[in-house]
Each structure stands twice: as C-alpha cells, then as structure tokens.
Enzyme design. Structure first.
Site, mmCIF file in Angstrom:
data_model
loop_
_atom_site.group_PDB
_atom_site.id
_atom_site.type_symbol
_atom_site.label_atom_id
_atom_site.label_comp_id
_atom_site.label_asym_id
_atom_site.label_seq_id
_atom_site.Cartn_x
_atom_site.Cartn_y
_atom_site.Cartn_z
ATOM 1 N N HIS A 36 0.852 -1.195 0.000
ATOM 2 C CA HIS A 36 0.000 0.000 0.000
ATOM 3 C C HIS A 36 0.888 1.246 0.000
ATOM 4 C CE1 HIS A 36 1.093 0.081 4.202
ATOM 5 N NE2 HIS A 36 0.533 -1.095 4.409
ATOM 6 N N GLU A 37 0.243 2.399 0.157
ATOM 7 C CA GLU A 37 0.977 3.677 0.103
ATOM 8 C C GLU A 37 2.135 3.738 1.086
ATOM 9 O OE1 GLU A 37 1.023 6.262 -2.041
ATOM 10 O OE2 GLU A 37 -0.482 5.029 -3.035
ATOM 11 N N HIS A 39 4.052 1.324 2.051
ATOM 12 C CA HIS A 39 5.198 0.618 1.454
ATOM 13 C C HIS A 39 5.808 1.449 0.324
ATOM 14 C CE1 HIS A 39 2.773 -2.967 2.978
ATOM 15 N NE2 HIS A 39 3.912 -3.044 3.629
ATOM 16 N N TYR A 186 -2.233 3.854 6.760
ATOM 17 C CA TYR A 186 -2.259 2.735 5.814
ATOM 18 C C TYR A 186 -1.802 1.465 6.515
ATOM 19 C CZ TYR A 186 -3.191 5.485 1.641
ATOM 20 O OH TYR A 186 -3.790 6.269 0.698
ATOM 21 N N SER A 188 -2.132 -3.110 5.706
ATOM 22 C CA SER A 188 -2.743 -4.178 4.908
ATOM 23 C C SER A 188 -4.016 -4.675 5.591
ATOM 24 C CB SER A 188 -1.767 -5.344 4.746
ATOM 25 O OG SER A 188 -0.559 -4.868 4.188
#
Ligand code: PAF
Length: 283
Positions: A36-37, A39, A186, A188
C-alpha cells in the site's frame, strides 16, 4: 518488471554480483506484501538513497500468535509485483515458508525488555518472530540500508536495538507514518474493515488530534490524556475494545508529564480487526 527470486542462494548471488560488478549500494524494504501507500514511501526513500532496491514479500508465520490472522492475511504476489514495477523496485525476494524455516530450524532472537511491553504484552512471541525473520532477511540480502515504517513504532525500536546490539552492518532508516486523506494510517489489515468499521477506525487519528488540542491548552498529565483518548475512541459504535493507550518517550519508557518528542501509542479492536497506530507529540 523487477527480477523475482524465490531461492535464497540465487538472490544472494545476484546481489553479490551487482555489488562486485557495479559497486552498487543496496536498499532493502522488508514487507509481508499486499503493498500500500506506506510501502510505496519506504520504496521511494530506498530509491533516493541507494543504487538498487530489494523488496521482500514474506508473510512470516512465526510472528503470528494462535488465533491471529496468519491464514487470512491478504496475499497477492502479482499485485505486489505490479506495485514494485510502478515504483521501480529492482529485485523482489518472495521465499516460501519451507525455505525460510527448513526442518530442524530452532533459533530465536530475543530482544529483552522491548518484547515484553505494549504489543509484546498482548501478542506473546510476536517480537521474537519479527526479530528472527528480520535478522534472517538482513543476513540474506546484506543491504547497506533497510527501511521500516514508524507505523510499527515498537517494531522499529526493536530492530534498531537488535542491529546495535549485534553490530549488524546496516543502517536502519525510519519512515514516518503514511495516512489516508481522512487520517487512517495505511495498513494491509485495513482491507478487513467494513465501511462502518472504517468510520469508527477514524476515531484513532481523531483521538490524536484531540490529544494535541488538550496538550496545546496546557494539559500535560499523561494519565488525563490517556483517559480522554480512551473515552473518545470507545464512544464509536464499531470499536470493540482497546488493548492499550500508552504515552512514552521516544525509547518507549512510560511518561507521566508529556513533552515534545514523546509518543502516544494505541492498539484498538474495531470489529474483529486489531489496529495499531502512534503519534509523535509536537505542539
Ligand atoms: O512490518 C512488517 O511488515 C513485518 O513485521 C516485517 C518487518 C516484514 C517482518 O516480517
């Protein structure tokens, strides 16, 4: 497309030759996938500071306790590879559980103290799993720098401690929490949230804003701020329970009187999803 390696030896040889032939510096982003963002920010930081960026995707079974979400943790390697391609990751390492933990595996890394507080109290064994897998990954990839999000603040502190205690030749680079527009950090695990649960989950970030306002008005007693945060979060319908609200200094020592640079750390169950977040006091 990034080069994908599933084998340890093959990855090692590739990185070794990049170093030898091109004198490349290596940045490493360890992940459990479903990128996601947050990462993407880790990758961006690595790309800015290194010639080559290696990202690992490995849902590490040893950091999940019994009854936790190991089985249902989201996995989608094709999607992860697409994100890596967009962000310009050079190498993806996605080993199997059997490769990482072959029969007879019996070593555990224990970072005393840090593993017993906050997350450690509620997730016994979690940080041994994290420390062990991160040490293995660092040994396999042998990076110059490794990137960790401040979202998992206690994990970051644990890794810093381990790297310093064991004299590992790697620089740990912290990257600030990345939030959605409405403030939700953010993760997961956000994919588990229903729309109603997501709305209640926003109370976490909003409780930090409430704390900020109270501290700005001169309320610096940690106990009072913790109560205000708890009451605010619990007033949201989908919040089931709070595991902890703690206020510590930057090294996770509990604080009575709040100062700039301290951290507010929370773990909250929204429906059946456990979310963690933290906020650095800067008023
Ligand atoms: O933060 C994570 O995603 C994991 O804990 C890590 C560092 C990849 C170890 O499995």
């Amino acid at each position: 497309m990034p080069l994908l390696f599933k084998g340890i030896k093959e990855l090692r040889n590739h990185i070794k030759s990049l170093r030898k032939e091109q004198g490349a510096s290596v940045g490493f982003v360890p992940t459990m996938g479903y990128l996601h963002e947050g990462h993407r920010e880790l990758i961006k930081s690595s790309k800015m500071q290194n010639d080559i960026t290696v990202l690992s995707v490995f849902v590490n079974p040893t950091q999940f306790g019994e009854g936790e979400d190991y089985e249902r943790y989201p996995r989608d390697l094709d999607r992860d590879l697409a994100v890596c391609e967009e962000e310009g990751v050079d190498v993806v390492f996605a080993p199997t559980v059997e490769k990482m933990y072959p029969e007879g595996f019996s070593t555990e890394v224990v970072v005393k103290g840090i593993e017993d507080v906050l997350e450690g109290k509620f997730r016994p064994g979690h940080f041994r799993g994290v420390a062990t897998v991160v040490l293995k990954l660092l040994n396999i990839v042998n990076p110059d720098r490794a990137y960790f999000g401040e979202k998992d603040y206690q994990q970051l502190k644990l890794i810093e401690r381990m790297v310093s205690d064991l004299n590992l030749p790697v620089e740990i680079v912290p990257v600030p929490v990345v939030r959605e527009k409405d403030g939700l950090a953010y993760s997961s695990r956000n994919t588990y949230l229903s729309p109603e649960e997501r709305e209640s989950a926003l109370s976490i970030y909003r409780s930090f804003l409430l704390a900020k306002r109270l501290i700005e008005k001169g309320n610096r007693e940690a106990d009072n701020i913790k109560v205000a945060i708890r009451e605010f979060i619990m007033s949201h319908p989908k919040v089931k329970k709070i595991d902890y609200v703690e206020i510590t200094d930057e090294n996770l020592n509990p604080k009575d009187i709040i100062e700039n640079g301290d951290r507010i750390l929370v773990a909250v169950w929204v429906g059946n999803t456990r979310l963690i977040d933290n906020w650095k006091v800067e008023v």
